[in-house]
Design a protein around this motif. Structure first.
Motif, PDB file in Angstrom:
ATOM      1  N   ASN A 183      -8.842 -45.855 -35.822  1.00  0.00           N
ATOM      2  CA  ASN A 183      -7.455 -45.376 -35.790  1.00  0.00           C
ATOM      3  C   ASN A 183      -6.869 -45.377 -37.199  1.00  0.00           C
ATOM      4  O   ASN A 183      -6.129 -44.459 -37.582  1.00  0.00           O
ATOM      5  CB  ASN A 183      -6.597 -46.244 -34.896  1.00  0.00           C
ATOM      6  CG  ASN A 183      -6.964 -46.147 -33.425  1.00  0.00           C
ATOM      7  OD1 ASN A 183      -6.945 -47.150 -32.719  1.00  0.00           O
ATOM      8  ND2 ASN A 183      -7.291 -44.963 -32.954  1.00  0.00           N
ATOM      9  N   GLN A 205      -7.950 -42.425 -39.158  1.00  0.00           N
ATOM     10  CA  GLN A 205      -7.161 -41.242 -38.815  1.00  0.00           C
ATOM     11  C   GLN A 205      -5.836 -41.227 -39.577  1.00  0.00           C
ATOM     12  O   GLN A 205      -5.408 -40.189 -40.092  1.00  0.00           O
ATOM     13  CB  GLN A 205      -6.912 -41.205 -37.313  1.00  0.00           C
ATOM     14  CG  GLN A 205      -6.265 -39.927 -36.815  1.00  0.00           C
ATOM     15  CD  GLN A 205      -6.205 -39.880 -35.297  1.00  0.00           C
ATOM     16  OE1 GLN A 205      -6.221 -40.908 -34.621  1.00  0.00           O
ATOM     17  NE2 GLN A 205      -6.150 -38.680 -34.755  1.00  0.00           N
ATOM     18  N   GLN A 253      -6.551 -40.334 -43.190  1.00  0.00           N
ATOM     19  CA  GLN A 253      -6.778 -38.903 -43.377  1.00  0.00           C
ATOM     20  C   GLN A 253      -5.453 -38.160 -43.569  1.00  0.00           C
ATOM     21  O   GLN A 253      -5.338 -37.274 -44.412  1.00  0.00           O
ATOM     22  CB  GLN A 253      -7.525 -38.325 -42.169  1.00  0.00           C
ATOM     23  CG  GLN A 253      -8.991 -38.709 -42.086  1.00  0.00           C
ATOM     24  CD  GLN A 253      -9.649 -38.161 -40.836  1.00  0.00           C
ATOM     25  OE1 GLN A 253      -9.106 -38.226 -39.736  1.00  0.00           O
ATOM     26  NE2 GLN A 253     -10.840 -37.608 -40.987  1.00  0.00           N
ATOM     27  N   PRO A 287     -12.978 -35.026 -37.613  1.00  0.00           N
ATOM     28  CA  PRO A 287     -11.815 -35.373 -36.787  1.00  0.00           C
ATOM     29  C   PRO A 287     -12.029 -36.689 -36.042  1.00  0.00           C
ATOM     30  O   PRO A 287     -13.144 -37.003 -35.623  1.00  0.00           O
ATOM     31  CB  PRO A 287     -11.721 -34.196 -35.805  1.00  0.00           C
ATOM     32  CG  PRO A 287     -12.449 -33.074 -36.465  1.00  0.00           C
ATOM     33  CD  PRO A 287     -13.546 -33.709 -37.250  1.00  0.00           C
ATOM     34  N   VAL A 288     -10.960 -37.456 -35.885  1.00  0.00           N
ATOM     35  CA  VAL A 288     -10.990 -38.690 -35.105  1.00  0.00           C
ATOM     36  C   VAL A 288     -10.457 -38.360 -33.711  1.00  0.00           C
ATOM     37  O   VAL A 288      -9.336 -37.869 -33.577  1.00  0.00           O
ATOM     38  CB  VAL A 288     -10.138 -39.789 -35.758  1.00  0.00           C
ATOM     39  CG1 VAL A 288     -10.150 -41.055 -34.897  1.00  0.00           C
ATOM     40  CG2 VAL A 288     -10.646 -40.093 -37.169  1.00  0.00           C
ATOM     41  N   ARG A 289     -11.253 -38.643 -32.697  1.00  0.00           N
ATOM     42  CA  ARG A 289     -10.853 -38.312 -31.324  1.00  0.00           C
ATOM     43  C   ARG A 289     -10.875 -39.566 -30.458  1.00  0.00           C
ATOM     44  O   ARG A 289     -11.775 -40.408 -30.583  1.00  0.00           O
ATOM     45  CB  ARG A 289     -11.765 -37.243 -30.732  1.00  0.00           C
ATOM     46  CG  ARG A 289     -11.809 -35.941 -31.539  1.00  0.00           C
ATOM     47  CD  ARG A 289     -12.480 -34.823 -30.771  1.00  0.00           C
ATOM     48  NE  ARG A 289     -12.651 -33.635 -31.587  1.00  0.00           N
ATOM     49  CZ  ARG A 289     -11.688 -32.736 -31.827  1.00  0.00           C
ATOM     50  NH1 ARG A 289     -10.497 -32.929 -31.292  1.00  0.00           N
ATOM     51  NH2 ARG A 289     -11.926 -31.677 -32.584  1.00  0.00           N
ATOM     52  N   THR A 290      -9.892 -39.658 -29.571  1.00  0.00           N
ATOM     53  CA  THR A 290      -9.765 -40.801 -28.668  1.00  0.00           C
ATOM     54  C   THR A 290      -9.987 -40.360 -27.234  1.00  0.00           C
ATOM     55  O   THR A 290      -9.473 -39.319 -26.803  1.00  0.00           O
ATOM     56  CB  THR A 290      -8.364 -41.428 -28.791  1.00  0.00           C
ATOM     57  OG1 THR A 290      -8.152 -41.860 -30.143  1.00  0.00           O
ATOM     58  CG2 THR A 290      -8.224 -42.632 -27.867  1.00  0.00           C
ATOM     59  N   VAL A 317     -13.082 -44.430 -29.387  1.00  0.00           N
ATOM     60  CA  VAL A 317     -12.713 -43.565 -30.505  1.00  0.00           C
ATOM     61  C   VAL A 317     -13.987 -43.151 -31.237  1.00  0.00           C
ATOM     62  O   VAL A 317     -14.856 -43.984 -31.503  1.00  0.00           O
ATOM     63  CB  VAL A 317     -11.756 -44.282 -31.477  1.00  0.00           C
ATOM     64  CG1 VAL A 317     -11.432 -43.377 -32.667  1.00  0.00           C
ATOM     65  CG2 VAL A 317     -10.464 -44.670 -30.763  1.00  0.00           C
ATOM     66  N   THR A 324     -15.652 -40.615 -34.488  1.00  0.00           N
ATOM     67  CA  THR A 324     -15.471 -39.753 -35.658  1.00  0.00           C
ATOM     68  C   THR A 324     -16.792 -39.635 -36.401  1.00  0.00           C
ATOM     69  O   THR A 324     -17.530 -40.611 -36.549  1.00  0.00           O
ATOM     70  CB  THR A 324     -14.376 -40.276 -36.608  1.00  0.00           C
ATOM     71  OG1 THR A 324     -14.229 -39.363 -37.705  1.00  0.00           O
ATOM     72  CG2 THR A 324     -14.692 -41.662 -37.153  1.00  0.00           C
TER      73      THR A 324
END
Length: 304
Positions: free
Chosen positions: A98, A101, A104, A157-160, A295, A297
């Motif tokens: 997190n 993110q 970034q 991209p950071v995805r949850t 999470v 990435t």
């Protein structure tokens, strides 16, 4: 422009001291990162602290400010060339990703040149090994992040991802007692089906991320935390990968319990210690924790 890891470090309590604080462990890891990069403290514009468990169950003030002071970042606004800023971001095992993110966004906007992420957990009583019901190791870690002109390197991209139902695992301090020792105690409770639920969600999340981002899973080294026993081996079987393709590092042999918020950094250091293995050109960070939530990435090292 991309966000890359300039330095990474972990630190464990010193046996010579009776106990270590989460601030001290986080600050030591941060100072090690700066030393690796050959940078002074004022080179850091933002510090994000993601540690959860801390001595005496301290809630306020934000531990990030204490870590900032310990490291020596932006202590004199009139003299330092960069005005340091810090804050806590707490999301358990997923906190480090997190924070990536957030970094970034800050680095992409030009708000700062470098972001330092710290993570440290210690038992509220000071000794994880003295509490058999507490599952986590006393451990600190840090990542130094900065901008890179190479768009083919760095984090994706950071995805949850999350699943419905109970949180699965919960840590709490019961401060309603009258003994006066409640601030040195912590209770961590896990549902009976926690391990299976988390494994299902993590597998689905990895496959979803790989599909969304067009990654080649057979050339991707998974860098995971270890929320349950045998997690890495189970993930490898579920995804039909070689066991060596999933790295989930445990705590140092001198520590009791598993890494918690520091786990992604510890696993990353193990994964890149000797460079990426033959046939792999990227990493996929995966952090799984309470919620249950996951999470993900991707990351391509600059010197791959």
């Amino acid at each position: 422009m991309s966000t890359v890891i300039t330095a990474a470090s972990t630190t464990a309590p010193q046996a010579a001291r009776d106990s270590d604080t989460s601030v001290r462990l986080a600050a030591q890891a941060a100072q090690d990162c700066l030393a690796q990069a050959g940078l002074p403290p004022h080179a850091v514009g933002v510090l994000v602290n993601v540690g959860v468990y801390r001595e005496n169950n301290v809630i306020e003030p934000a531990l990030a400010a204490m870590v900032q002071k310990e490291v020596g970042i932006g202590l004199d606004y009139l003299v330092e060339p960069v005005a340091g800023f810090s804050f806590d971001l707490m999301n358990g095992a997923c906190g480090v990703l997190n924070a990536v993110q957030v970094a970034q966004a800050l680095l992409g906007s030009g708000s700062t040149d470098r972001v330092l992420v710290t993570a440290a957990d210690v038992h509220p009583g000071g000794h994880a090994g003295a509490d058999p019901g507490y599952p986590y190791a006393d451990l600190g870690a840090a990542l130094l992040l900065e901008r890179c002109a190479d768009d083919d390197s760095g984090f994706g991209p950071v995805r949850t991802y999350s699943a419905r139902g109970t949180e699965g695992t919960v840590g709490y301090a019961d401060l309603s007692g009258a003994s006066g020792d409640e601030r040195r105690l912590i209770t961590v409770r896990r549902d009976g089906d926690w391990a299976d639920r988390l494994l299902d969600l993590t597998t689905d999340s990895v496959l979803g991320y790989v599909l969304e981002e067009g990654l080649a899973l057979d050339r991707t080294l998974l860098v995971c935390n270890r929320p349950t026993t045998g997690f890495a081996a189970q993930m490898a079987r579920r995804l039909d990968l070689d066991a060596a393709a999933v790295v989930a590092s445990g705590a140092p042999a001198t520590q009791d319990g598993e890494p918690h918020t520091a786990a992604p950094v510890l696993s990353y250091l193990q994964a890149v210690r000797d460079g990426l293995p033959e046939g792999y050109d990227q990493l996929l960070f995966v952090a799984a924790g309470a919620g249950p939530s996951v999470v993900c990435t991707s990351y391509r090292p600059v010197d791959r």
